[in-house]
Design an enzyme around this catalytic site. Structure first.
Site, PDB file in Angstrom:
ATOM      1  N   LYS A  95       3.649  34.517  22.707  1.00  0.00           N
ATOM      2  CA  LYS A  95       4.516  34.926  21.597  1.00  0.00           C
ATOM      3  C   LYS A  95       3.778  34.917  20.267  1.00  0.00           C
ATOM      4  O   LYS A  95       3.954  35.831  19.447  1.00  0.00           O
ATOM      5  CB  LYS A  95       5.751  34.015  21.552  1.00  0.00           C
ATOM      6  CG  LYS A  95       6.675  34.213  22.751  1.00  0.00           C
ATOM      7  CD  LYS A  95       7.774  33.163  22.793  1.00  0.00           C
ATOM      8  CE  LYS A  95       8.680  33.366  24.007  1.00  0.00           C
ATOM      9  NZ  LYS A  95       9.700  32.292  24.125  1.00  0.00           N
TER      10      LYS A  95
ATOM     11  N   GLY B 123      13.811  35.793  21.812  1.00  0.00           N
ATOM     12  CA  GLY B 123      15.060  36.099  22.519  1.00  0.00           C
ATOM     13  C   GLY B 123      15.999  36.912  21.662  1.00  0.00           C
ATOM     14  O   GLY B 123      15.722  38.060  21.303  1.00  0.00           O
TER      15      GLY B 123
ATOM     16  N   GLY C 264      18.956  23.800  33.834  1.00  0.00           N
ATOM     17  CA  GLY C 264      18.557  25.195  33.898  1.00  0.00           C
ATOM     18  C   GLY C 264      17.729  25.665  32.718  1.00  0.00           C
ATOM     19  O   GLY C 264      17.479  26.864  32.565  1.00  0.00           O
TER      20      GLY C 264
END
Length: 402
Positions: A200, A129, A182
């Site tokens: 990844k 990220g 979430g």
């Protein structure tokens, strides 16, 4: 002024457009010219969006516009995203992406195509990220032979395991909590079964060792088998349980796998909790390098995408060095041959365990089952011992230098 297109207006795509807008001044300074979003590709309508006039539904509009120099692909998957990426590169447009699945499956082909067309294919946001990982690995550490790279690469699983450790939740309840907040999708399979971490570590392995590692080559175990009892025993033994993607150099091959590990509570990696991520890189000259931060989320991921856009703009007429060669079956070493200490939980008595495994360290938590840590042995040896009549309810590696 450089004009770009953003493919996809989901969580990451909307974040990319937002960051380019609110940080336009510093972005223009760092790119040495203004960057303007000319198109946003999405089949949906966003009538209330402040960017509603930028939306198009036909990719040909973007492909055939000579003003578009850089394309940000944030659609995801390997369907339209692969088609649009290939065609953009073939048209002489640089592409940046956060699409880990696409890079893990087709990275070597797309990097080769980018080289042929003298454009760039950049993917900092595909791993970690908002954590800078790709650039440190390919630039700051390119004087090193990489011996090992591993890390906590998925925020959803890390949140679930943290909740289980802190609050005594079982797996299903921790998953529901992650979904309510979430942090987990309605269908969390890609996260909890380890597929996201798999992609990844494939990207990191390909970069670190110079040949393409495919997801299908990587044995992958998620966290669905981790129980509240395992968390309690691990804590009693001085460990936390984390899901790791791991790649190690083994002679002229590499061993790559995804699995839960017990990590000593005294180490930095054990303190990476909630949705945070961390990557550990070991080079023969620099030693151990640790990178940690927000591994997902709209703005952290968008930040990494926009950084790649800036880099692509600064190198419109030159290539950023980033590539790896094609892989193959002869690249991969069987992870079951790696030495490790192991955590096991079993119905067998302590006497039976000691008879088969010799000297071990038992968890002192009163429980109906026996949990213990073995001496150093490889996975094949563990399997051979278990075939002698001990059934493992849980079986995880202990992270360490062996």
């Amino acid at each position: 002024m450089i004009k770009i297109a953003v493919l996809g207006y989901g969580i990451v795509g909307s974040g990319v457009v937002h960051v380019l807008d609110i940080n336009s001044g510093i972005i223009a300074k760092n790119a040495e010219q203004k960057i303007e979003v000319k198109y946003i590709l999405d089949i949906r309508e966003f009538a209330d969006s402040p960017y509603k006039d930028l939306f198009v539904s036909d990719f040909e509009t973007i492909l055939n516009d000579p003003e578009i120099s850089v394309v940000a692909e944030v659609i995801g998957g390997v369907g339209a995203a692969l088609d649009f990426t290939r065609r953009s590169l073939e048209a002489g447009k640089s592409v940046v992406t956060s699409n880990k699945e696409l890079v893990a499956e087709h990275g070597s082909q797309l990097l080769k195509l980018a080289k042929e067309k003298n454009v760039n294919y950049l993917f900092e946001a595909s791993v970690g990220g908002g954590i800078p990982v790709i650039r440190p690995l390919t630039q700051c550490m390119n004087a090193n032979i990489i011996n090992e790279i591993y890390g906590i690469l998925n925020g959803t699983t890390n949140y679930i395991l943290t909740d289980m450790q802190r609050n005594g939740a079982d797996f299903s309840d921790a998953l529901k909590e992650a979904q309510l907040k979430g942090y987990a999708e309605a269908d969390p399979t890609a996260d909890i079964e380890g597929h996201d971490t798999n992609r990844k570590i494939c990207i990191l392995s390909s970069l670190a060792f110079g040949r393409h590692v495919y997801p299908s080559q990587v044995p992958t175990e998620g966290i669905t088998g981790v129980t509240a009892e395992d968390i309690i025993h691990a804590d009693n033994l001085g460990y936390k349980i984390k899901l790791l993607g791991r790649a190690r150099s083994v002679g002229d091959k590499i061993s790559v796998y995804v699995a839960p590990h017990l990590i000593a509570k005294s180490t930095m990696l054990a303190d990476i909790d909630d949705v945070m991520n961390a990557v550990i890189i070991r080079g023969n000259a620099v030693g151990t390098v640790s990178l940690c931060g927000a591994g997902a989320g709209k703005l952290p991921t968008a930040s990494a995408v926009v950084a790649d856009i800036i880099d692509a703009v600064r190198h419109l007429h030159s290539r950023r060095w980033i590539s790896w060669d094609e892989g193959g079956a002869n690249l991969i070493s069987d992870p079951s041959l790696l030495d490790s200490a192991w955590y096991l939980r079993t119905d067998a008595t302590k006497e039976k365990v000691e008879k088969e495994f010799g000297s071990v360290v038992f968890s002192q938590v009163p429980a109906s089952q026996t949990a213990f840590i073995t001496g150093v042995m490889n996975g094949k040896m563990i399997c051979d011992l278990l075939e002698r009549g001990i059934t493992a309810k849980s079986q995880f590696r202990i992270l360490g230098d062996y």
